[in-house]
Design a protein around this motif. Sequence first.
Motif, PDB file in Angstrom:
ATOM      1  N   ARG A 112       8.485 -21.831  11.429  1.00 32.14           N
ATOM      2  CA  ARG A 112       9.487 -20.929  11.992  1.00 32.14           C
ATOM      3  C   ARG A 112      10.890 -21.479  11.710  1.00 32.14           C
ATOM      4  O   ARG A 112      11.045 -22.651  11.373  1.00 32.14           O
ATOM      5  CB  ARG A 112       9.269 -20.772  13.496  1.00 32.14           C
ATOM      6  CG  ARG A 112       8.049 -19.960  13.859  1.00 32.14           C
ATOM      7  CD  ARG A 112       7.939 -19.822  15.366  1.00 32.14           C
ATOM      8  NE  ARG A 112       7.807 -21.120  16.008  1.00 32.14           N
ATOM      9  CZ  ARG A 112       7.802 -21.299  17.329  1.00 32.14           C
ATOM     10  NH1 ARG A 112       7.941 -20.265  18.141  1.00 32.14           N
ATOM     11  NH2 ARG A 112       7.675 -22.506  17.832  1.00 32.14           N
ATOM     12  N   PRO A 113      11.924 -20.648  11.864  1.00 34.65           N
ATOM     13  CA  PRO A 113      13.293 -21.134  11.613  1.00 34.65           C
ATOM     14  C   PRO A 113      13.662 -22.308  12.524  1.00 34.65           C
ATOM     15  O   PRO A 113      13.142 -22.455  13.628  1.00 34.65           O
ATOM     16  CB  PRO A 113      14.155 -19.898  11.920  1.00 34.65           C
ATOM     17  CG  PRO A 113      13.247 -18.733  11.695  1.00 34.65           C
ATOM     18  CD  PRO A 113      11.885 -19.203  12.137  1.00 34.65           C
ATOM     19  N   GLN A 115      15.713 -24.397  15.139  1.00 31.69           N
ATOM     20  CA  GLN A 115      16.496 -24.053  16.323  1.00 31.69           C
ATOM     21  C   GLN A 115      17.686 -25.012  16.438  1.00 31.69           C
ATOM     22  O   GLN A 115      17.502 -26.224  16.602  1.00 31.69           O
ATOM     23  CB  GLN A 115      15.625 -24.142  17.576  1.00 31.69           C
ATOM     24  CG  GLN A 115      14.455 -23.180  17.593  1.00 31.69           C
ATOM     25  CD  GLN A 115      14.902 -21.739  17.633  1.00 31.69           C
ATOM     26  OE1 GLN A 115      15.767 -21.354  18.426  1.00 31.69           O
ATOM     27  NE2 GLN A 115      14.317 -20.911  16.777  1.00 31.69           N
ATOM     28  N   SER A 146      18.375 -17.897  12.738  1.00 31.75           N
ATOM     29  CA  SER A 146      17.227 -17.873  11.839  1.00 31.75           C
ATOM     30  C   SER A 146      17.449 -18.805  10.644  1.00 31.75           C
ATOM     31  O   SER A 146      17.447 -18.384   9.489  1.00 31.75           O
ATOM     32  CB  SER A 146      16.952 -16.435  11.363  1.00 31.75           C
ATOM     33  OG  SER A 146      15.796 -16.369  10.565  1.00 31.75           O
ATOM     34  N   LYS A 176      23.388 -12.748  12.924  1.00 34.47           N
ATOM     35  CA  LYS A 176      22.806 -11.859  13.931  1.00 34.47           C
ATOM     36  C   LYS A 176      23.548 -10.533  13.952  1.00 34.47           C
ATOM     37  O   LYS A 176      24.742 -10.473  13.701  1.00 34.47           O
ATOM     38  CB  LYS A 176      22.891 -12.504  15.322  1.00 34.47           C
ATOM     39  CG  LYS A 176      21.693 -13.356  15.701  1.00 34.47           C
ATOM     40  CD  LYS A 176      21.802 -13.767  17.153  1.00 34.47           C
ATOM     41  CE  LYS A 176      20.606 -14.597  17.584  1.00 34.47           C
ATOM     42  NZ  LYS A 176      20.717 -14.990  19.013  1.00 34.47           N
ATOM     43  N   ARG A 192      21.078 -13.846   3.279  1.00 35.17           N
ATOM     44  CA  ARG A 192      21.021 -15.209   3.779  1.00 35.17           C
ATOM     45  C   ARG A 192      22.233 -15.995   3.279  1.00 35.17           C
ATOM     46  O   ARG A 192      22.572 -15.940   2.102  1.00 35.17           O
ATOM     47  CB  ARG A 192      19.735 -15.885   3.298  1.00 35.17           C
ATOM     48  CG  ARG A 192      18.481 -15.340   3.968  1.00 35.17           C
ATOM     49  CD  ARG A 192      18.297 -15.964   5.317  1.00 35.17           C
ATOM     50  NE  ARG A 192      17.129 -15.437   6.020  1.00 35.17           N
ATOM     51  CZ  ARG A 192      16.704 -15.907   7.183  1.00 35.17           C
ATOM     52  NH1 ARG A 192      17.353 -16.905   7.772  1.00 35.17           N
ATOM     53  NH2 ARG A 192      15.664 -15.390   7.791  1.00 35.17           N
TER      54      ARG A 192
END
Length: 574
Positions: A112-113, A115, A146, A176, A192
């Motif tokens: 996952r991305p 944090q 992300s 976002k 991105r």
Amino acid sequence: MSDSTLIVLRRRGLLKAWNTDPAATIARLRAEVVGQPGRWADLFALAELSYFEGEAHGSRDEFLAAALYAYAYLAPGAAEADQPSPYDERFRQACDIYNLGLTAAFGPADKRPVQIIPQRRTLPFGAIDVAVDQKQLQWHGHELASFVPTATLAVSGLQNIYRDPGLGEPMAALPKGGAISSKGFQVAPRLRIPTNMMLVLDDPRRQIAQSELQGRLVVSTILDQPDVQLGQETVPLEYDQTAARAVSMVEAAAWQKEYSGFLNGRLFERAPTQLVAIEPHEFGRMPVILIHGTASSPFRWTDMVNDLLEVPAIRDHFEFWLFSYASGNPIPYSAIQLRASIQQALAQLGGVQADPALGRITLIGHSQGGLLAKMLVINPGDDLWNRISKRPLSSLKLTPKSRKLLRETLFPKPVPEIQRVIFIATPQRGSYVAAFSITHLIGRLVTLPLAVSEASKELVTGNGANVILGQSVLRLGSVYGMSPNSPFIRSLSAIPVAPGVHVHSIIPVATSGPLAEGSDGVVRYSSAHIAGVDSELVVHSSHSTQSNPATIAEVQRILLLQLAASPASVAAAP
């Protein structure tokens, strides 16, 4: 293991211990090295050995320790003036250990991305409290989120892989909230941003000797900060530009709409905008608008943009906008969508009054996209209209809505902000492939926009004796419009580009033999060639030539020519 680390283990009598008990060996070496004056160079050995332990056990704690040891080796504390020489082979290796150590330490096991949040992390010798300033995650009014690590990604499908070497973990972040704007003009919503994350410690060589450490995560983007101060040196940050672009392509999957965008003429009518930029506009940068061809998408330009953005003069003075459209629609209809998108974008950005560079637009159109581009730089009067009607528009029986649509599509005016056009594989006199019966069969599957269908039916049913469409409104689609026998393409080919607009042709030819008989498999040279251009380059290539090195080099040459011809106020910005 590097020779320098082997030497450290041998001289301290630890090589045998390393082979039997690595963790105890690292602990013993740490006790002998950290905090000891004159022994800072051995921090590299601790970094390398800790990284090996991280790999052996999949330990994020060991990877984080490796990154911290490497950082302490690279960055002298406030009380120390010594710093490793960049010519020392350990210097570059320490940078790699730091970068890859961060990637492994902060990258979740489930992929996952990352944090970017305050956190307390354990270490083999203690713990570290990591702070985060959330303000640094703001990018042009949007929060970056992300964060996808890119250091260990394998990229395929792009010709050239570009990376700015330096320090820190390279990532690809997503703003976002999607689009920068919801109408007319926006930054691509799934774009991105090449990003870098550093774990920074104050006075690291002093802190690394303690069991409780304090650090902070520093996030930067390639657009805003190319380097960072490390000790007494300015150090470049590492970015993976191409990897970030590749992640954008995979997530957007726009190529999946290429054929649906051809068959469904209403596909983009629900979209907030058809014109997107790959980054926010900056004062002084001239727009380059890329227009794809039939059954294609903006992602066909990826190799070209990927290469051009690595040319500093182009990166600093130009920005790329991508236009999407339903390529089965009538060419004049798609052209007014392009025109409206450009006008909305310029208005939203304040126009030439706010930034003179916005008045120096370059259009680059591939295949059908070149015909759309031409529609924006001609002043045909009633020539286009007279090809399909025997009577003036004002005398026909039409609803006000249809009359307005026909006036906009078939009586265009040059867009004054467009100063240069590059035609690539453009069927100026039509494509012989468009004349094939199978192509016409496919063209019959196209669903036209409601406005086009309604206007064409009014022309045929209420004014049948006065229009030259036959009884098939399907002849309005782009396939028919690009046939060499099409009244539209014949008329368009005879209309010159407006004075003052610079024109360049790039013509691919895949066949051998006389140039006049050459073809790229879709468009013949005799169709793509037009007189009176500023330049014409013939490249050995098939029709899809956007990724051809010779084509990209020619576009680069033309953009640098545009820059050289720009006023000093534009050329000097930003």
